[in-house]
Motif scaffolding. Sequence first.
Motif, short mmCIF file in Angstrom:
data_model
loop_
_atom_site.label_atom_id
_atom_site.label_comp_id
_atom_site.label_asym_id
_atom_site.label_seq_id
_atom_site.Cartn_x
_atom_site.Cartn_y
_atom_site.Cartn_z
N LEU A 67 -33.42 -13.43 0.65
CA LEU A 67 -33.01 -13.89 1.96
C LEU A 67 -31.67 -14.61 1.81
N GLU A 121 -32.90 -17.57 -0.48
CA GLU A 121 -34.31 -17.77 -0.72
C GLU A 121 -34.93 -16.45 -1.17
N LEU A 152 -40.45 -9.25 8.09
CA LEU A 152 -41.30 -10.05 7.22
C LEU A 152 -42.22 -10.98 7.99
N TYR A 153 -41.72 -11.53 9.10
CA TYR A 153 -42.48 -12.56 9.81
C TYR A 153 -42.67 -12.29 11.30
N ALA A 172 -32.36 -9.64 3.04
CA ALA A 172 -32.68 -10.03 4.42
C ALA A 172 -31.62 -11.03 4.88
N SER A 216 -29.10 -13.39 7.36
CA SER A 216 -28.96 -14.13 8.62
C SER A 216 -27.46 -14.24 8.87
N THR A 254 -33.51 -5.43 4.83
CA THR A 254 -34.69 -5.79 5.60
C THR A 254 -34.32 -6.96 6.51
N SER A 255 -35.32 -7.66 7.04
CA SER A 255 -35.05 -8.75 7.98
C SER A 255 -36.27 -9.64 8.09
N SER A 256 -36.02 -10.90 8.43
CA SER A 256 -37.14 -11.81 8.70
C SER A 256 -37.95 -11.32 9.89
N SER A 257 -37.34 -10.50 10.75
CA SER A 257 -38.09 -9.91 11.87
C SER A 257 -39.20 -9.01 11.37
N ASN A 310 -40.71 -11.05 15.20
CA ASN A 310 -39.84 -11.67 16.20
C ASN A 310 -40.19 -11.10 17.56
N ALA A 356 -38.51 -14.03 -0.72
CA ALA A 356 -39.80 -13.80 -0.04
C ALA A 356 -40.68 -12.94 -0.93
#
Length: 292
Positions: free
Chosen positions: A228, A235, A146-147, A184, A186, A141-144, A149, A237
């Motif tokens: 993450l 981390e 989850l949150y 996720a 980076s 997955t990705s922070s894109s 972008n 999520a």
Amino acid sequence: MPKRLKDRVAIVTGAGGGLGRTHALELARHGARVVVNDLSGSAQAVADEICEAGGEAIAYAGDVTRYDEMEAMAAQAISKFGRIDILVNNAGILRDRTFAKMPLDEFRLVLDVHVMGSVNATKAAWTRMQSQNYGRIVMTTSSSGLYGNFGQSNYGAAKMALVGLMQTLSLEGARHNIHVNCLAPSAMTAMTEGLLPQAAAAVLTPERVSPGLIALVGEDAPTRMILLAGGGSFECAHITMTRGIHVGDSDDPAEALCKRMAQVQAQADQVIPASGWEQPEHELAKALARPR
């Protein structure tokens, strides 16, 4: 170093370079026998790299968007190594544009590779994992997702879809000891080139993400976790549910809700639902507990 994954068999999609390559190398370093998948001939180079380091690996040049090719890959893994213990759904692409400027075919393509690619590979491995009562699956997955972008509506939608897939498969796989998680990352890769400052290159390396993968695929791995990972930091999520409010059958429920939205959003006493059924159960309990 103890071989945490000794004799386990792992498939990594999109492993010809970037994160997929470092995932494959790290799995092999921990003792796994690896099927290296990619569309290009680079998969063979990674498999050769593993073998030269004393590990076991084979390459499979297959397209994740084609189920028949993923089924053939799973069959080859069984033929060569006898089982499939670990599946890492890593293959992906980017087609970044603002939503207003994005052609629908680019939106579909990103979903097809990320979502259906993961579905196809997982479907090919799933019954084999069920039959052996063991499996470890990781969705990327990705922070894109989850949150969010800017300029990544297609990518974000795909990555959040994989969280939903993971949530359900972790429930369905539990009785067969199949653990399903999300990673996720980076990292500076060819896919993220130009999206992160150049100074990040020395810190956000793929090699600093892959240890997180190992934590998600061992015998003692969690299930239903969103991990993450980036730059050696890790981390977790969560998809949470707030305590919320009950407006019931007031004279104007919409007006009452609009006036109390801050209470709906308040994070005190929020919970992590064990399944989707907890929402209606939570709401029913509040309604029945309200004085009449």
